[in-house]
Design a protein around this motif. Structure first.
Motif, short mmCIF file in Angstrom:
data_model
loop_
_atom_site.label_atom_id
_atom_site.label_comp_id
_atom_site.label_asym_id
_atom_site.label_seq_id
_atom_site.Cartn_x
_atom_site.Cartn_y
_atom_site.Cartn_z
N GLN A 1 0.84 -1.21 0.00
CA GLN A 1 0.00 0.00 0.00
C GLN A 1 0.87 1.25 0.00
N SER A 2 1.94 1.24 0.78
CA SER A 2 2.84 2.38 0.85
C SER A 2 3.49 2.65 -0.50
N PHE A 3 3.93 1.58 -1.18
CA PHE A 3 4.59 1.75 -2.47
C PHE A 3 3.62 2.25 -3.54
N VAL A 4 2.41 1.72 -3.53
CA VAL A 4 1.41 2.18 -4.49
C VAL A 4 1.09 3.65 -4.24
N GLY B 1 3.93 9.18 -10.05
CA GLY B 1 3.89 8.58 -11.37
C GLY B 1 2.84 9.20 -12.27
N ASP B 2 3.05 9.06 -13.59
CA ASP B 2 2.14 9.65 -14.57
C ASP B 2 1.22 8.62 -15.22
N GLU B 3 1.71 7.40 -15.42
CA GLU B 3 0.97 6.40 -16.17
C GLU B 3 -0.20 5.86 -15.33
N LYS B 4 -1.39 5.79 -15.94
CA LYS B 4 -2.58 5.31 -15.23
C LYS B 4 -2.70 3.79 -15.25
N ASN B 5 -2.04 3.15 -16.19
CA ASN B 5 -2.03 1.69 -16.28
C ASN B 5 -0.58 1.20 -16.22
N PRO B 6 0.05 1.36 -15.07
CA PRO B 6 1.50 1.19 -15.01
C PRO B 6 1.98 -0.25 -15.10
N LYS B 7 3.19 -0.39 -15.63
CA LYS B 7 3.92 -1.64 -15.56
C LYS B 7 4.85 -1.53 -14.36
N PRO C 1 -1.44 -6.12 -7.37
CA PRO C 1 -2.51 -6.06 -8.38
C PRO C 1 -3.86 -5.59 -7.83
N ALA C 2 -4.17 -5.94 -6.59
CA ALA C 2 -5.46 -5.55 -6.02
C ALA C 2 -5.49 -4.08 -5.61
N LEU C 3 -4.33 -3.43 -5.55
CA LEU C 3 -4.26 -2.07 -5.05
C LEU C 3 -4.23 -1.01 -6.14
N ILE C 4 -3.87 -1.41 -7.36
CA ILE C 4 -3.81 -0.44 -8.45
C ILE C 4 -4.39 -1.08 -9.70
N GLN C 5 -5.54 -0.61 -10.10
CA GLN C 5 -6.30 -1.21 -11.18
C GLN C 5 -5.57 -1.11 -12.52
N ASP C 6 -5.77 -2.15 -13.35
CA ASP C 6 -5.25 -2.17 -14.71
C ASP C 6 -3.73 -2.07 -14.76
N SER C 7 -3.07 -2.47 -13.69
CA SER C 7 -1.60 -2.50 -13.69
C SER C 7 -1.13 -3.85 -14.24
N ARG C 8 0.06 -3.86 -14.77
CA ARG C 8 0.72 -5.10 -15.17
C ARG C 8 1.90 -5.27 -14.23
N VAL C 9 1.89 -6.36 -13.48
CA VAL C 9 2.83 -6.51 -12.37
C VAL C 9 3.79 -7.67 -12.64
#
Length: 264
Positions: free
Chosen positions: A72-75, A82-88, A104-112
Motif C-alpha cells: 500500500q505504501s509503495f502504491v 507517477g504519470d501512467e494510469k495503467n503502469p507496468k 494487483p489488487a491495489l492499483i487497477q489495470d496494472s501489469r505486475v
C-alpha cells in the motif's frame, strides 16, 4: 560486539552455518504463533518457512501484515509521483512474493512483474501467486525486459546484499528497463546502521564510501552492504531524488533508509 562476532564468523567461513542455526531457533520459537496465524487465514498461501526467513523473518504474521502495508505504501508513492494510469510495475528481488502479491489488487489495470535470483522462490511464486509475471534472473545484471519498459520499479533490501561492482551493473540495468520519468524506489542500509559497524568500517562510511561485508555467497542475506548518503547520490546522479526517508534505530533495531528516485 555483534560486529566483531560477525567478522570472526566470516573469516572462519561459518557465517552461513550460524545463520542456518539461527533459522531453526527462530522457527521453533515462532512455531505456535505461526500455526495459530495460519489457522486464522486458511485461504492464504504461505511460502515454505526458509523462504520466509531468508527474505524477511520467521513470523507468518509479519510476512502477511508487513507485505500488505508495504504494498500500500509503495502504491501510494507511485500514485503521488507517477504519470501512467495503467503502469507496468516491477518488484526487483521479489523473494517469496511478500509484497508483490498484494500489488494487483491495489492499483487497477496494472501489469505486475516480479524477478529474483532464488529459483526456489520463483518456482513457488509461479505455482501459488496469480496475476503476476515472475522471472528467474541471475546474479548477473541482466533482465529479459525491453528498454524503457517499466513505469515503476522497487527493490527492498536488494542493493544491501550486493558487491560494489554489482551496484553499478544493476543500477545500469534498472535504468535501462525504466522509462524516462519512471519512479525507482529502493531501501538502503544508511546512517542508522553505523551503530553495528566496526571502527574501521565507520571511518570508511564517514568518508562516503560503501562498506561491504562479503566472504559469503553474494546475494544471500548474510552478504551485507552499507550506504552513506553521498554514495547513493553519486551512484544515482542521473536521477532526481524525490524523497529520502532516513530511518533511525528503534529500540536497538535498525531500519533501512528509503530513496524515491525519478529517471531524468
Amino acid at each position: 560486539m555483534k560486529a566483531i562476532v560477525s567478522k570472526l564468523l566470516r573469516q572462519a567461513n561459518l557465517l552461513f552455518f550460524a545463520d542456518e542455526l539461527r533459522f531453526y531457533i527462530h522457527k521453533n520459537r515462532n512455531k505456535n504463533r505461526n500455526q495459530a496465524f495460519r489457522l486464522q487465514h486458511p485461504d492464504f498461501r504461505f511460502p515454505p518457512d526458509y523462504l520466509i526467513y531468508e527474505s524477511f523473518n520467521m513470523s507468518y504474521e509479519s510476512y502477511y501484515k508487513s507485505g500488505k502495508s508495504a504494498a500500500q505504501s509503495f502504491v501510494d508513492i507511485y500514485i503521488k509521483y507517477g504519470d501512467e494510469k495503467n503502469p507496468k510495475i516491477l518488484d526487483w528481488g521479489c523473494g517469496p512474493a511478500r509484497v508483490v502479491r498484494h500489488i494487483p489488487a491495489l492499483i487497477q489495470d496494472s501489469r505486475v512483474y516480479g524477478t529474483d535470483y532464488n529459483k526456489d522462490s520463483i518456482q513457488w511464486n509461479k505455482k501459488n501467486i496469480e496475476n503476476i509475471d515472475f522471472n528467474l534472473n541471475e546474479l548477473k545484471a541482466s533482465l529479459p525486459y525491453e528498454s524503457e519498459f517499466f513505469d515503476f520499479i522497487y527493490g527492498i533490501s536488494i542493493f544491501t546484499h550486493l558487491s560494489e561492482k554489482m551496484h553499478y551493473d544493476w543500477k545500469n540495468e534498472l535504468t535501462r528497463v525504466l522509462k524516462k520519468g519512471g519512479i525507482l524506489l529502493l531501501s538502503m542500509q544508511g546512517n542508522s546502521f553505523k551503530t553495528i559497524l566496526t571502527k574501521n568500517e565507520i571511518k570508511e562510511f564517514e568518508k562516503g564510501n560503501i562498506v561491504v561485508r562479503g566472504k559469503v555467497k553474494e546475494g544471500h542475506r548474510t552478504y551485507s552492504a552499507f550506504h552513506p548518503d553521498r554514495y547513493v547520490q553519486e551512484l544515482f546522479a542521473d536521477y532526481d531524488v524525490l524523497e529520502h526517508r532516513e530511518s533511525f534505530s528503534n529500540n536497538g533495531k535498525q531500519e533501512q533508509d528509503m530513496w524515491v528516485l525519478c529517471k531524468k
